[in-house]
Design a protein around this motif. Structure first.
Motif, PDB file in Angstrom:
ATOM      1  N   HIS A  37       0.881  -1.167   0.000  1.00  0.00           N
ATOM      2  CA  HIS A  37       0.000   0.000   0.000  1.00  0.00           C
ATOM      3  C   HIS A  37       0.919   1.217   0.000  1.00  0.00           C
ATOM      4  N   VAL A  38       0.737   2.097  -0.965  1.00  0.00           N
ATOM      5  CA  VAL A  38       1.601   3.270  -1.110  1.00  0.00           C
ATOM      6  C   VAL A  38       0.862   4.505  -0.604  1.00  0.00           C
ATOM      7  N   ILE A  39       1.550   5.263   0.254  1.00  0.00           N
ATOM      8  CA  ILE A  39       0.993   6.535   0.711  1.00  0.00           C
ATOM      9  C   ILE A  39       1.956   7.658   0.342  1.00  0.00           C
ATOM     10  N   ASP A  40       1.387   8.767  -0.078  1.00  0.00           N
ATOM     11  CA  ASP A  40       2.177   9.948  -0.432  1.00  0.00           C
ATOM     12  C   ASP A  40       2.088  10.940   0.715  1.00  0.00           C
ATOM     13  N   LEU A  41       3.133  11.004   1.524  1.00  0.00           N
ATOM     14  CA  LEU A  41       3.131  11.866   2.701  1.00  0.00           C
ATOM     15  C   LEU A  41       3.264  13.346   2.350  1.00  0.00           C
ATOM     16  N   ALA A  42       3.652  13.643   1.129  1.00  0.00           N
ATOM     17  CA  ALA A  42       3.815  15.031   0.726  1.00  0.00           C
ATOM     18  C   ALA A  42       2.522  15.654   0.212  1.00  0.00           C
ATOM     19  N   GLN A  43       1.492  14.863   0.011  1.00  0.00           N
ATOM     20  CA  GLN A  43       0.290  15.383  -0.644  1.00  0.00           C
ATOM     21  C   GLN A  43      -0.384  16.521   0.108  1.00  0.00           C
ATOM     22  N   PHE A  44      -0.172  16.615   1.409  1.00  0.00           N
ATOM     23  CA  PHE A  44      -0.804  17.682   2.177  1.00  0.00           C
ATOM     24  C   PHE A  44       0.127  18.854   2.446  1.00  0.00           C
TER      25      PHE A  44
END
Length: 150
Positions: A37-44
């Motif tokens: 599962h990939v999460i983009d921590l920079a999106q916010f």
């Protein structure tokens, strides 16, 4: 016969339906399986961050990701599939590239995933992680097309 199958999962209905299909495939292959599962921590962190607690949102992303993986692992284990899971964190960039990188590092024999099957304007606006994986993966990619309900 494939011995190592990588399955990217998220919290969408498309992913859940594809996971059910992939579970049967993994069981038939008697393969080791890795869920990612990939999460983009920079999106916010881009614009508007002054109105939200970015750290709290990132913690929530991680927690949601762990829950998605745990649920998917449970389904595979119920079908007696040997499974491991990994939460992949990126800071911007491409989710499909993160999946491909993990497939090479693990190393996977095949990637199995779902696709919305978007076309036209929907595809142009939403893009496609599955398409990015298919275009650049160094291993075969099995796509389970999931039809959207109208």
């Amino acid at each position: 016969m494939y011995q190592r199958i990588l399955i990217p999962v998220d919290d969408s209905e498309t992913s859940r339906q594809a996971l059910h299909q992939a579970t049967r495939f993994c069981s038939d292959q008697h393969a080791r399986t890795r869920l990612v599962h990939v999460i983009d921590l920079a999106q916010f962190t881009w614009g508007g961050a002054e109105f939200v607690d970015v750290g709290e949102l990132q913690v929530n992303l991680r927690e949601t990701g762990r829950k998605v993986l745990a649920s998917a692992q449970e389904l595979l284990r119920e079908s007696r599939v040997e499974v491991e899971a990994a939460l992949i964190e990126i800071w911007g960039g491409s989710i499909s590239a993160a999946i491909i990188e993990d497939a090479g590092t693990w190393p996977a024999d095949i990637i199995a995933m779902g696709s919305h099957g978007w076309t036209g304007l929907d595809h142009l606006l939403m893009g496609s992680v599955a398409e990015g994986v298919v275009r650049h993966a160094p291993v075969p990619v099995l796509i389970f097309p999931i039809k959207r309900k109208k």
